[in-house]
Design an enzyme around this catalytic site. Structure first.
Site, PDB file in Angstrom:
ATOM      1  N   LYS A 268      12.150  15.177  46.234  1.00 33.27           N
ATOM      2  CA  LYS A 268      12.327  14.844  44.601  1.00 33.27           C
ATOM      3  C   LYS A 268      12.461  13.144  44.527  1.00 33.27           C
ATOM      4  O   LYS A 268      11.939  12.724  43.439  1.00 33.27           O
ATOM      5  CB  LYS A 268      13.717  15.422  44.483  1.00 33.27           C
TER       6      LYS A 268
ATOM      7  N   TYR B  62      22.463 -13.153  50.768  1.00 29.93           N
ATOM      8  CA  TYR B  62      23.772 -12.522  51.248  1.00 29.93           C
ATOM      9  C   TYR B  62      24.643 -13.839  51.153  1.00 29.93           C
ATOM     10  O   TYR B  62      24.728 -14.726  50.349  1.00 29.93           O
ATOM     11  CB  TYR B  62      23.412 -12.075  52.625  1.00 29.93           C
TER      12      TYR B  62
END
Length: 759
Positions: A96, A41
């Site tokens: 899925k 970060y």
């Protein structure tokens, strides 16, 4: 039915227990130190941001976009459930995502969009373009799905596909090509009848047109009847297929038809309609969960039929998992700007061609077949075929390159195929393979601790899944009480209480047989009969006598008390001096086989060699080539100590007994997996090509510590301990095993029992 309620609760528990849902996000870089965080970060993250601003294509270099697909739905056409809304569709979309991951190592975010408005839906998805490498549209009702997909494909420069349409089209297209080849009919000359005109049906028929079927030879039906030019209620997608015909009914259309395609509703086709079809008819009854006609009825009506359904319990299952993971894998890997017709057709021909190749033994084993070969019962590959990834994805990638939509062409296709095989581990479907094998030929398995709720729950799952026929040992009244209190469903459970009066004749018979085995070994005739009151002894004698095929125990007892009855009643195989214990560790790169982890404390070189050979033989039963590392703290004599020399000697003995076995040692665990360093420093080793999958530990302490660390720290799933070398299978549960772990061990026991019968 109460069984349905139990399955319902099990499904709810599966999704709710532990961390809710089925997917999570994990970091792919180190985040342990402050320096790591400053790179992940602020301030370090600014650098890749600036590079991407300068060159937008660098987003694929510095972020996860290139392996990230969005599964997006508004929940308006969820399979079998209809319009249930976006929130209710989320479990399906997560599912899925799981399939994308386990079959093709593609990461997924599922996104449920709360709108039925086409403009709003398209705007939302289009705006997400910078985030994803591909868009999988899912469970969106027709006709809106056609317009949504068309507009998104035009607006976005990443692959977009509505799998409900094109997945079924590609899989059934491959099946159709192969079926027509078998019956020696040309696509351009066949008469086709289609029941259904939804998204999947329209996409299927358009695919068949691309494969050579003529539109004028197709009669299509929707819920209002035949689609003809006289209808006034047809949208654009159905008007495309309207015919000038006097046919009114499905029965009329089926007369002389060569092919029936069903994507409508169960039982709309009857045997008379099938009998009216042309010679060697082809019927794809793909409605779910109930096909337009059952497989059995269709075959009974026409023995010359080639039949496919959407069901897994009959030959030729049209399953979308044969397509979408591999389509997107190939598209992502060449950084395609779209999934075009050329790529879909390439997938069709790749699937059709794969069906004609010799089927690996691991697939035959999974489906209980001796030798699957191209023919009426096998016109499309099986979903558990490990070759799908390295066959379909490269074909799609090549088509993307040939059609000009690939931004990152693959230079070495053979190297790419090997990379795909390595990505998930080509043998990583071992659990699914064993499950399918057990289901094809269920065995009689004794549950020696049936007065335990977890054992009874496992017995229910095993029975429902068809893995085995449970035989429950214990107090009948207590077992039935536990079944009732916990709402466990077992159909006519076989319960035997070895201590009961009813079991006395069997107890006496077993005791006499046992005495014959153990006489002159400190056991008298009275003790031999008395010991049969103990469930482990009684159950093992059932297996020894051929009245059961295998036994599991050990959930509430210590290891020695469980293994001793098996050794004394069943005994070891001919030629085996000592049994050994093995664990299967399921890693993301494929299974690892660890031995001896449970039985032999400090084996000598000869015993360790025998353990290695027993383990290698077991690995080979999974149709996996064993690559065996004999582990030590030394590398090929680098430490001249008795312990290290013993392991090296064991490796030499094993190699002498089985010269074709890939085995070496003594070797450190890290070195065994570092093929590059191994090749540089020890080029003589059998293991320089890598792929080590079998680890033999020098003593019980090291093996036991290793598998427990892998389970607790690495959080790998384990199957075991598996006893090697017994004449018939007895497997011992870990103390405190979960219900799923018990089920896995039952399946493993059934698998071993099948092997035992063949032997």
């Amino acid at each position: 039915m109460s069984t349905h309620r139990n399955i319902k609760q099990e499904a709810l528990d599966y999704h709710a227990n532990g961390r809710p849902g089925k997917i999570k996000v994990v970091p792919t870089k180190n985040t342990k130190t402050q320096r790591d965080l400053s790179l992940a970060y602020s301030p370090g993250v600014a650098e890749p941001c600036l590079m991407i601003k300068e060159n937008p294509e660098d987003i694929y270099k510095y972020t996860a976009k290139g392996n990230l697909v969005a599964v997006i739905s508004n929940g308006t056409a969820v399979l079998g459930l209809g319009d249930i809304g976006p929130g209710a569709s989320k479990p399906v979309m997560e599912g899925k995502g799981v399939l994308f991951k386990i079959f093709a190592d593609i990461d997924v975010f599922d996104l449920e969009v709360d709108t039925k408005n086409i403009d709003e839906f398209v705007t939302v998805v289009k705006a997400l373009g910078p985030t994803f490498g591909g868009i999988n549209l899912e469970d969106i009702k027709a006709p809106e799905c056609f317009e949504i997909e068309r507009r998104l494909k035009e607006a976005m420069n990443i692959p977009v596909m509505h799998d409900d349409q094109h997945g079924t089209a590609m899989i059934s297209g491959a099946a159709l090509l192969n079926a027509l080849e078998l019956v020696k009919k040309e696509p351009s000359k066949i008469k086709m009848v289609v029941s259904g005109a939804g998204a999947a049906a329209v996409a299927c028929v358009k695919m068949y047109l691309n494969l050579g079927v003529k539109k004028e030879n197709i009669i299509m039906f929707d819920v209002d009847g035949v689609i003809n030019i006289h209808r006034t209620n047809l949208d654009e997608s159905r008007m495309f297929f309207a015919q000038d015909t006097h046919i009114q009914t499905l029965a009329e259309a089926m007369v002389g038809a060569d092919v029936f395609i069903g994507l409508s509703a169960g039982n709309v086709l009857n045997q008379d309609m099938v009998r009216a079809m042309a010679q060697n008819p082809i019927v794809f009854a793909m409605a779910n969960p109930n096909p337009e006609i059952t497989y059995d009825d269709a075959v009974a009506a026409r023995p010359d039929i080639i039949m496919a359904t959407g069901r897994s319990d009959y030959p030729n299952q049209v399953n979308n998992v044969l397509g979408f993971p591999f389509i997107f894998r190939g598209a992502l890997d060449v950084r395609a700007t779209a999934i075009n017709e050329e790529m879909k057709i390439a997938a069709v021909y790749a699937l059709a061609s794969l069906t004609k190749q010799p089927v690996p033994d691991i697939v035959n084993i999974a489906y209980g077949e001796k030798n699957l070969t191209f023919g009426p019962q096998y016109i499309i590959p099986k979903p558990l075929d490990p070759r799908l990834l390295s066959t379909v994805a490269p074909a799609v990638a090549q088509a993307a390159m040939n059609s000009g939509v690939a931004r990152k062409p693959i230079m070495d296709m053979e190297a790419y195929k090997q990379e795909l095989n390595d990505r998930l581990g080509i043998n990583n479907s071992i659990v699914r393979v064993i499950n399918e094998k057990a289901r094809k030929n269920p065995q009689r398995i004794v549950f020696a601790e049936a007065d335990n709720v977890k054992v009874l729950k496992a017995a229910q799952i095993v029975e429902e899944e068809g893995f085995a026929f449970p035989i429950l040992l214990g107090n009948e009244k207590k077992i039935k009480q536990l079944i009732e209190e916990n709402k466990i469903e077992l159909k006519n459970p076989q319960i035997i209480d070895p201590r009961s009066d009813e079991a006395m004749p069997k107890r006496i018979a077993y005791g006499e047989q046992f005495f014959q085995k153990r006489q002159r070994r400190g056991l008298n005739a009275y003790e031999a009969k008395k010991i049969m009151r103990e469930r482990n002894y009684f159950g093992c004698m059932m297996v020894a006598a051929g009245e059961a095929d295998g036994l599991i125990s050990g959930l509430t007892r210590n290891y020695p008390d469980t293994i001793r009855p098996a050794l004394q009643t069943i005994g070891v195989e001919q030629g085996v001096k000592k049994v050994a214990g093995m664990y299967i560790v399921l890693t993301p790169k494929g299974p690892l086989f660890l031995a001896d982890t449970t039985v032999n404390l400090n084996p000598n070189a000869e015993e360790l060699a025998d353990i290695a050979l027993l383990t290698a033989r077991e690995v080979a039963h999974f149709n996996i080539t064993p690559r065996v590392a004999m582990l030590s703290y030394s590398n090929f004599g680098s430490s001249d100590t008795p312990e290290a020399r013993m392991v090296g000697e064991a490796a030499r003995i094993a190699k002498a007994k089985q010269p074709d076995l890939i085995i070496d040692g003594e070797i450190q665990a890290a070195m065994a997996f570092d093929s590059e360093t191994l090749r540089e420093n020890y080029p003589f080793s059998d293991l320089v090509e890598g792929g080590v999958n079998t680890l033999i530990f020098p003593n019980l302490s090291s093996g036991n510590i290793a598998y427990n660390l892998l389970k607790e720290v690495a959080e790998f799933e384990l199957i075991g301990p598996i006893l090697l070398g017994l004449e018939k299978p007895v497997h011992i549960l870990q103390l405190g095993s979960s219900v799923q772990q018990i089920v896995n061990m039952v399946v493993m026991t059934a698998f071993d029992a099948q092997k035992n019968k063949k032997k």
